[in-house]
Design an enzyme around this catalytic site. Structure first.
Site, mmCIF file in Angstrom:
data_model
loop_
_atom_site.group_PDB
_atom_site.id
_atom_site.type_symbol
_atom_site.label_atom_id
_atom_site.label_comp_id
_atom_site.label_asym_id
_atom_site.label_seq_id
_atom_site.Cartn_x
_atom_site.Cartn_y
_atom_site.Cartn_z
ATOM 1 N N CYS A 64 32.557 47.563 49.381
ATOM 2 C CA CYS A 64 33.408 48.020 48.276
ATOM 3 C C CYS A 64 33.490 47.051 47.104
ATOM 4 C CB CYS A 64 34.812 48.305 48.806
ATOM 5 S SG CYS A 64 34.789 49.470 50.146
ATOM 6 N N ARG A 91 41.353 49.551 54.362
ATOM 7 C CA ARG A 91 40.472 48.404 54.616
ATOM 8 C C ARG A 91 39.758 48.627 55.940
ATOM 9 N NH1 ARG A 91 45.263 44.464 55.115
ATOM 10 N NH2 ARG A 91 46.012 46.454 55.926
ATOM 11 N N GLY A 99 37.224 31.209 50.494
ATOM 12 C CA GLY A 99 36.183 31.354 51.521
ATOM 13 C C GLY A 99 34.806 31.230 50.915
ATOM 14 N N THR A 129 34.852 56.545 46.223
ATOM 15 C CA THR A 129 35.182 55.721 45.058
ATOM 16 C C THR A 129 34.226 56.068 43.927
ATOM 17 O OG1 THR A 129 35.923 53.985 46.502
ATOM 18 C CG2 THR A 129 35.409 53.347 44.249
HETATM 19 C C1 UGA Z 1 38.655 46.755 50.314
HETATM 20 C C2 UGA Z 1 40.098 46.896 49.835
HETATM 21 O O1 UGA Z 1 40.900 45.849 50.396
HETATM 22 C C3 UGA Z 1 40.676 48.263 50.232
HETATM 23 O O2 UGA Z 1 41.986 48.402 49.670
HETATM 24 C C4 UGA Z 1 39.757 49.370 49.671
HETATM 25 O O3 UGA Z 1 40.202 50.655 50.046
HETATM 26 C C5 UGA Z 1 38.349 49.172 50.212
HETATM 27 O O4 UGA Z 1 37.885 47.860 49.819
HETATM 28 C C6 UGA Z 1 37.486 50.267 49.638
HETATM 29 O O5 UGA Z 1 37.377 50.360 48.427
HETATM 30 O O6 UGA Z 1 37.012 51.105 50.411
HETATM 31 P P1 UGA Z 1 37.473 46.121 52.630
HETATM 32 O O7 UGA Z 1 36.194 46.109 51.858
HETATM 33 O O8 UGA Z 1 37.536 46.805 53.938
HETATM 34 O O9 UGA Z 1 38.657 46.759 51.734
HETATM 35 O O10 UGA Z 1 37.828 44.600 52.929
HETATM 36 P P2 UGA Z 1 38.908 43.517 52.461
HETATM 37 O O11 UGA Z 1 39.800 43.221 53.585
HETATM 38 O O12 UGA Z 1 39.519 43.870 51.179
HETATM 39 O O13 UGA Z 1 37.940 42.258 52.244
HETATM 40 C C7 UGA Z 1 36.879 42.293 51.269
HETATM 41 C C8 UGA Z 1 36.181 40.951 51.196
HETATM 42 O O14 UGA Z 1 37.049 39.978 50.620
HETATM 43 C C9 UGA Z 1 35.784 40.379 52.577
HETATM 44 O O15 UGA Z 1 34.508 39.784 52.465
HETATM 45 C C10 UGA Z 1 36.859 39.351 52.864
HETATM 46 O O16 UGA Z 1 36.421 38.323 53.707
HETATM 47 C C11 UGA Z 1 37.131 38.831 51.449
HETATM 48 N N1 UGA Z 1 38.481 38.245 51.281
HETATM 49 C C12 UGA Z 1 39.595 39.013 51.413
HETATM 50 C C13 UGA Z 1 38.586 36.899 50.944
HETATM 51 O O17 UGA Z 1 37.573 36.167 50.803
HETATM 52 N N2 UGA Z 1 39.847 36.381 50.756
HETATM 53 C C14 UGA Z 1 40.972 37.110 50.874
HETATM 54 O O18 UGA Z 1 42.088 36.560 50.679
HETATM 55 C C15 UGA Z 1 40.846 38.466 51.215
#
Ligand code: UGA
Length: 472
Positions: free
Chosen positions: A283, A157, A276, A124
């Protein structure tokens, strides 16, 4: 015609390792390069290094046949047609992405370029990085016609990275040359042409032979902005629902009903509207800061992103206040903590809001027994155990004799806990849930005082006359 392409992937972190394994699964011959000799030896020896679904099976299948691991980037460059750069781009003190690893890799590739190669940025990176890579290679004396630099951002993700890679919503290829675009189209042909989904042993996911993923061809700068804008928008969605959840708490409304109500509008969509304790991970925090910094450098007012970050910081402080509101004073209280990873189903603790909250609770004088199904080893390295912090073997051990149980990560196994056993294990049946894993009615019927995010507090039904649990 043989469609196999020789691919080098530089970096064996989350993105690099997953990309390498998935390219092999798509039929290509892959060399995964890392300058960390220890990591390379571990991967050669059968270690998977990270906790990621399907990764162990695929590594087992392709190790030493379709994937080789090595430290020699020069050799990999000479052997391969496409070189994917997937090294870290950590956040610098100013919020910018630190691109020194990318630059070092670009220079090293340049030293081994003797025939046409496509260099692909998968890390990124901010807009203009593609141009900088091109300049760095030219400065090292490589003729312009010997290479192209393409931007091919990754949207996977953690936890579902392999399935996300093989079943993407879209594949973005930013290329300013037809020759380079054509090579990337061939790399992804097994997915975009649907052939991968006809195989019997495919990793399951939403894409099908008659519904393959689209490949979007853009300019290099657009591709770079697509990546940052996607992550910033998702972070914005989370901060938005967190702000709405605070409004719901102030009015005794229920954020889950509100999220459902707004998410049913197809223009908004239901995903990433889970409130949350704030977003974390390697990321979102880094990418929002980097995107804001890029905007600032270009003289664009994007203070919206500062607000996204501010809400995220405040959300953790609000949660600490919530714990305090349930326990009155915190000094000397024994707290059971469930969850240390930045989200469920991963062992990653980078920028984990759970770790921050553990630190905040320790600073308030609490004694903590913490449990996480996968992240305890990493957590113990970052926050070593001591007189006030212990890591225990399961959720019930964390709850044992605790004044309250605090849930910080959305692991599915926490939602399946035996509530009767939990009630008997805790000193006081109080659960403060930062991830809304339980139905307030069900848990309060089991005798718990239950505080969650953006939903009315629930109290044990056996003593409706008081707002405090009967046991206190
Ligand atoms: C994120 C993006 O979702 C991916 O599309 C992207 O490729 C990746 O970053 C990256 O740039 O490499 P990731 O960091 O694995 O993926 O995790 P997410 O599932 O997106 O969650 C990120 C944070 O948001 C976590 O702390 C999660 O608990 C929080 N979250 C997610 C919430 O608090 N509420 C939600 O509805 C969704």
């Amino acid at each position: 015609m043989d469609q196999t392409i020789k691919i080098a992937v530089v970096g064996s972190g989350y993105v690099g390792l997953v990309a390498a394994v998935c390219f092999a699964e798509m039929g290509h011959d892959v060399i995964c390069v890392d300058n960390d000799q220890g990591k390379v030896a571990a991967l050669q020896g059968g270690d998977t290094l990270i906790h990621e679904k399907y990764l162990p099976e695929l590594l087992e299948r392709y190790r030493n046949n379709k994937i080789r691991f090595m430290t020699d980037l020069g050799e990999a460059t000479r052997e391969c047609e496409a070189i994917f750069i997937a090294v870290g781009t950590p956040q610098s003190d100013t919020g910018d992405a630190d691109l020194s690893y990318v630059e070092a890799v670009a220079c090293e590739i340049a030293r081994s370029l003797t025939s046409y190669k496509v260099i692909v940025e998968k890390s990124t990176v901010p807009v203009y990085t593609n141009e900088w890579i091109r300049r760095a290679i030219e400065r090292n004396g490589v003729a312009r016609e010997l290479f192209d630099v393409v931007s091919n951002p990754e949207f996977l993700r953690e936890g579902t990275a392999v399935a996300d890679f093989l079943h993407p919503d879209r594949i973005v290829v930013g290329a300013n040359s037809e020759r380079a675009a054509a090579l990337l189209q061939r790399v992804y042909e097994p997915l975009t042409g649907g052939e991968y989904y006809t195989r019997k042993d495919t990793v399951p996911g939403p894409c099908k032979v008659d519904a393959p993923p689209p490949l979007l061809l853009t300019s290099t700068k657009s591709a770079e902005i697509i990546k940052h804008a996607s992550n910033a928008f998702l972070a914005l969605k989370i901060s938005f629902i967190n702000a709405v959840s605070n409004l719901c708490e102030a009015t005794d409304a229920n954020v889950e009903q509100v999220a459902l109500g707004i998410g049913l509008d197809s223009r908004i969509g239901p995903r990433f509207l889970r409130p949350g304790i704030g977003y974390g991970g390697s990321c979102f925090p880094k990418d929002v800061a980097a995107f804001r910094s890029v905007a600032e450098q270009l003289g664009i007012d994007f203070s919206l992103l500062s607000q996204v970050e501010k809400i995220n910081v405040e959300q953790k402080k609000r949660f600490l206040s919530k714990v305090r509101s349930a326990l009155w004073t915190l000094r000397g209280k024994r707290i059971g903590v469930l969850g240390l990873a930045f989200k469920g189903e991963t062992d990653d603790i980078r920028e984990s809001p759970a770790i921050e909250l553990v630190e905040m609770l320790l600073a308030e004088g609490c004694t903590i027994a913490a449990y996480d199904p996968a992240a305890m080893k990493r957590a113990a390295e970052a926050l070593p155990p001591g007189p006030n912090l212990s890591y225990v073997e399961d959720s019930y051990a964390a709850a044992k004799n605790a004044d309250a149980l605090v849930i910080l990560t959305d692991w599915q196994e926490f939602a399946k806990l035996d509530l009767e056993r939990l009630n008997k294990t805790l000193r006081y049946p109080i659960v403060i849930d930062g991830r809304n894993l339980f139905d307030p009615r069900v848990i309060s019927e089991h005798g718990f005082t239950y505080l969650s995010i953006g939903r009315p507090a629930a109290y044990p039904l056996r003593d409706p006359s008081t707002s405090l649990p009967a046991t206190i």
